[in-house]
Design a protein around this motif. Structure first.
Motif, PDB file in Angstrom:
ATOM      1  N   UNK A 112       0.819  -1.214   0.000  1.00 56.84           N
ATOM      2  CA  UNK A 112       0.000   0.000   0.000  1.00 56.84           C
ATOM      3  C   UNK A 112       0.850   1.260   0.000  1.00 56.84           C
ATOM      4  N   UNK A 113       2.009   1.214   0.682  1.00 59.31           N
ATOM      5  CA  UNK A 113       2.739   2.460   0.887  1.00 59.31           C
ATOM      6  C   UNK A 113       3.938   2.612  -0.044  1.00 59.31           C
ATOM      7  N   UNK A 114       4.026   1.799  -1.108  1.00 59.03           N
ATOM      8  CA  UNK A 114       5.193   1.903  -1.978  1.00 59.03           C
ATOM      9  C   UNK A 114       5.008   2.958  -3.065  1.00 59.03           C
ATOM     10  N   UNK A 115       6.087   3.623  -3.399  1.00 64.16           N
ATOM     11  CA  UNK A 115       6.079   4.573  -4.511  1.00 64.16           C
ATOM     12  C   UNK A 115       6.817   4.015  -5.721  1.00 64.16           C
ATOM     13  N   UNK A 116       7.901   3.284  -5.456  1.00 68.16           N
ATOM     14  CA  UNK A 116       8.668   2.697  -6.543  1.00 68.16           C
ATOM     15  C   UNK A 116       7.934   1.470  -7.080  1.00 68.16           C
ATOM     16  N   UNK A 117       7.749   1.395  -8.418  1.00 67.35           N
ATOM     17  CA  UNK A 117       6.913   0.326  -8.961  1.00 67.35           C
ATOM     18  C   UNK A 117       7.557  -1.050  -8.810  1.00 67.35           C
ATOM     19  N   UNK A 118       8.915  -1.105  -8.888  1.00 67.22           N
ATOM     20  CA  UNK A 118       9.572  -2.397  -8.725  1.00 67.22           C
ATOM     21  C   UNK A 118       9.342  -2.933  -7.321  1.00 67.22           C
ATOM     22  N   UNK A 119       9.496  -2.030  -6.342  1.00 65.09           N
ATOM     23  CA  UNK A 119       9.294  -2.408  -4.951  1.00 65.09           C
ATOM     24  C   UNK A 119       7.834  -2.787  -4.710  1.00 65.09           C
ATOM     25  N   UNK A 120       6.962  -2.056  -5.375  1.00 62.32           N
ATOM     26  CA  UNK A 120       5.535  -2.350  -5.276  1.00 62.32           C
ATOM     27  C   UNK A 120       5.248  -3.762  -5.785  1.00 62.32           C
ATOM     28  N   UNK A 121       5.826  -4.087  -6.939  1.00 60.32           N
ATOM     29  CA  UNK A 121       5.586  -5.432  -7.489  1.00 60.32           C
ATOM     30  C   UNK A 121       6.215  -6.500  -6.601  1.00 60.32           C
ATOM     31  N   UNK A 161     -10.837 -11.303   2.005  1.00 63.23           N
ATOM     32  CA  UNK A 161     -10.696  -9.914   2.431  1.00 63.23           C
ATOM     33  C   UNK A 161      -9.411  -9.314   1.879  1.00 63.23           C
ATOM     34  N   UNK A 162      -8.353 -10.130   1.846  1.00 67.95           N
ATOM     35  CA  UNK A 162      -7.092  -9.611   1.330  1.00 67.95           C
ATOM     36  C   UNK A 162      -7.167  -9.300  -0.150  1.00 67.95           C
ATOM     37  N   UNK A 163      -8.019 -10.045  -0.873  1.00 67.10           N
ATOM     38  CA  UNK A 163      -8.175  -9.724  -2.294  1.00 67.10           C
ATOM     39  C   UNK A 163      -8.759  -8.328  -2.453  1.00 67.10           C
ATOM     40  N   UNK A 164      -9.665  -7.956  -1.519  1.00 69.03           N
ATOM     41  CA  UNK A 164     -10.251  -6.620  -1.591  1.00 69.03           C
ATOM     42  C   UNK A 164      -9.184  -5.556  -1.353  1.00 69.03           C
ATOM     43  N   UNK A 165      -8.342  -5.799  -0.321  1.00 70.22           N
ATOM     44  CA  UNK A 165      -7.282  -4.813  -0.048  1.00 70.22           C
ATOM     45  C   UNK A 165      -6.382  -4.669  -1.262  1.00 70.22           C
ATOM     46  N   UNK A 166      -6.027  -5.817  -1.859  1.00 68.63           N
ATOM     47  CA  UNK A 166      -5.077  -5.750  -2.968  1.00 68.63           C
ATOM     48  C   UNK A 166      -5.690  -5.004  -4.145  1.00 68.63           C
ATOM     49  N   UNK A 167      -7.011  -5.110  -4.292  1.00 66.87           N
ATOM     50  CA  UNK A 167      -7.684  -4.369  -5.365  1.00 66.87           C
ATOM     51  C   UNK A 167      -7.352  -2.885  -5.277  1.00 66.87           C
TER      52      UNK A 167
END
Lengths: 460, 104
Positions: A275-284, A397-403
């Motif tokens: 949720x809190x990542x800005x860098x896309x690589x780190x996000x992935x 529920x986690x699928x909702x968060x990931x959405x």
């Protein structure tokens, strides 16, 4: 065995090419390597032998061949996508040598029928990967990532080995068949089994063994990051599924609880950090941690449906994650931009790439027409066969968060205004082929039921 | 002279393993951390040889495994040291605290 031999031949061709010629034209080299990899992929479907070799150390059958072919496909896509990056790099041949040797290690790991073979394959798959992480030679972050990777993988294999040595002490055997007969829930055996699971957990980066993941993914070159997050992780998931289902099936209740805990932790922590990542690589990286949580849920079922859903999901995961990494790789190589803010207004300038990334993210999030939905659906269905609905509810529920965080990127690309968006990126031929394959895979794998049925028919 | 019991050897190897783990977590110098990892791997070697000799002397599984561990540990150390040398050229330091560009 033919798949391994063919890959070895390819490695040697590249090696002699490197030794024979001083300066190779990198464009021609790329074409050659990609053709070789395509031959490798195609040939995998023609070999049909199954059986065991080397005193029952090496075992192969149709399912394992299919798993290797899935990995081949992933490697081919990565190779096509990284053409732009590698043609500027002066050590392109070495990159392929390292990558194909790790692939060979993964083959041996998948086909292992003895813990010794498994360990040798595991190390062949992880040591060259550390050298690959260091491939951006002039970047500080790259060598930092390589250092973190080799330290944590050495530590993980230390734990794994300690577990194996105790297991050997308790049972006196190293072959999977011998272990299957003597597996019991005596305390010492369980201790060694937990250490073994810790070793597995490091490679698939399940929480709490995930600490290296984000740093290594961010620092490595994108081709290596996608290789780690898809091929390396996928091969380990295949091995883990077959070992747990066929070797330790007698102590099912122990590993059911272990995997359930790992799955819940991976999903929650992966999601919260994504949720809190800005860098896309780190996000992935964090999103791939939470995907591992879903895969572990499918694995807890311990029945053929579970095994099928895991392999099916890895196939889909290869397509969707590689599509996302491919877009990122193009933009990062050409323009050097990889944070979410810089991707604002991406649709204005690069509509095609935006759509590819959007479809990939939809598939990762699990939105219906894409294959990701079917993958997650089958995983959770398989997990529900043990009637543990608390676990399934947490997963849903986690699928909702990931959405939320997948859609955040899509919103940034399509809706947010940006004064100087990323300029138009030219897509050359090979990445184009890779993108078409990925998008076709994302759409077709979900809608054509034959894929799932085919895998199901091969599962023992 | 009496034979040394297996439990003594296991005490040594387990102690060695956890000393290695402690060293890995507390040392800040990368070369020392690599040495700590070698300690962990060597404790596993002792385990394998001891189990093989005391419990299952009719087969040589444990000895074989030890030979493979030694070989692979050498390969691992070679790659790790190459990476550390490269890191030193970039950062001018082999202290892990200095190699912390990426956090969270």
């Amino acid at each position: 065995m033919q798949q391994e031999l063919l890959l070895t031949v390819i490695i040697f061709i590249l090696l002699f090419l490197k030794l024979g010629a001083d300066n190779i034209d990198s464009k021609k080299l790329m074409t050659l390597v990609n053709v070789l990899l395509a031959i490798n992929l195609a040939a995998g479907f023609f070999f049909n032998q199954s059986g065991s070799l080397f005193g029952d150390m090496f075992y192969t059958d149709h399912l394992l061949r299919l798993e290797k072919s899935i990995l081949n496909l992933g490697v081919l896509i990565i190779s096509l996508q990284s053409v732009n990056w590698l043609s500027k790099h002066q050590h392109a041949v070495e990159f392929y040598l390292l990558m194909l040797s790790t692939l060979l290690g993964m083959y041996f790991m998948i086909s292992s029928h003895n813990i010794l073979m498994f360990y040798v394959g595991l190390e062949l798959a992880s040591i060259p990967l550390a050298a690959m992480a260091n491939f951006d030679l002039d970047k500080k972050r790259s060598s930092e990532a390589a250092m973190k990777y080799i330290m944590s993988s050495a530590f993980a294999s230390g734990l794994l080995l300690f577990g194996i040595s105790i297991m050997y002490g308790v049972t006196g055997t190293l072959s999977y068949e011998g272990l299957r007969e003597v597996a019991s829930d005596s305390p010492l055996f369980l201790f060694s089994f937990i250490l073994l699971i810790a070793g597995f957990g490091f490679k698939i980066s399940a929480v709490p063994f995930h600490l290296w993941t984000a740093d290594v993914y961010e620092g490595s070159p994108i081709a290596v990051t996608s290789y780690m997050s898809v091929i390396s992780k996928g091969s380990m998931i295949f091995v883990m599924a077959s070992v747990l289902f066929h070797v330790f099936d007698k102590i099912f209740f122990t590993w059911y609880n272990l995997l359930a805990v790992l799955a819940v932790l991976s999903m929650i922590i992966g999601n919260l950090f994504a949720l809190r990542q800005q860098n896309l690589k780190r996000f992935l990286a964090f999103s791939s941690i939470s995907q591992v949580g879903f895969i572990l849920i499918g694995m807890t079922s311990a029945n053929p449906q579970g095994a099928t859903s895991v392999i099916y999901f890895v196939l889909i995961y290869i397509f969707s994650n590689l599509a996302a990494f491919g877009v990122l790789s193009l933009v990062s190589t050409e323009k050097g931009k990889e944070t979410i803010d810089e991707f604002k207004g991406f649709y204005k300038t690069n509509p095609a790439l935006t759509w590819i990334l959007a479809i990939a993210l939809f598939s990762l999030a699990g939105i219906p027409p894409t294959a990701g939905f079917f993958g997650k659906f089958f995983l959770i269905l398989a997990g529900a066969s043990k009637n543990n609905y608390v676990l399934i509810t947490i997963a849903a529920l986690n699928m909702v968060i990931s959405m939320y965080y997948y859609l955040r990127i899509i919103k940034a690309m399509f809706m947010d205004a940006n004064d100087n968006p990323i300029e138009k990126v030219e897509i050359s031929l090979s990445p184009k082929i890779a993108f078409v394959t990925c998008v076709a895979g994302i759409v077709i794998t979900g809608l054509v039921s034959g894929v799932y049925d085919y895998i199901f028919s091969l599962v023992r | 002279m009496n034979e040394i019991p297996l439990s003594h050897i296991l005490f040594v190897s387990t102690g060695l393993f956890f000393i290695g783990m402690y060293g890995l977590f507390t040392r800040r110098n990368m070369i020392t951390m690599l040495m700590a990892i070698e300690l962990m791997l060597n404790s596993v070697n002792i385990n394998f040889v001891a189990f093989n000799k005391y419990l299952y002397p009719e087969k040589l599984d444990g000895i074989f495994f030890t030979i493979f561990i030694i070989t692979i540990a050498a390969a691992e150390a070679a790659v790790a040291i190459a990476i550390v040398i490269h890191l030193y050229r970039n950062h001018k330091s082999i202290d892990v605290e200095d190699a912390a560009e990426m956090k969270w």
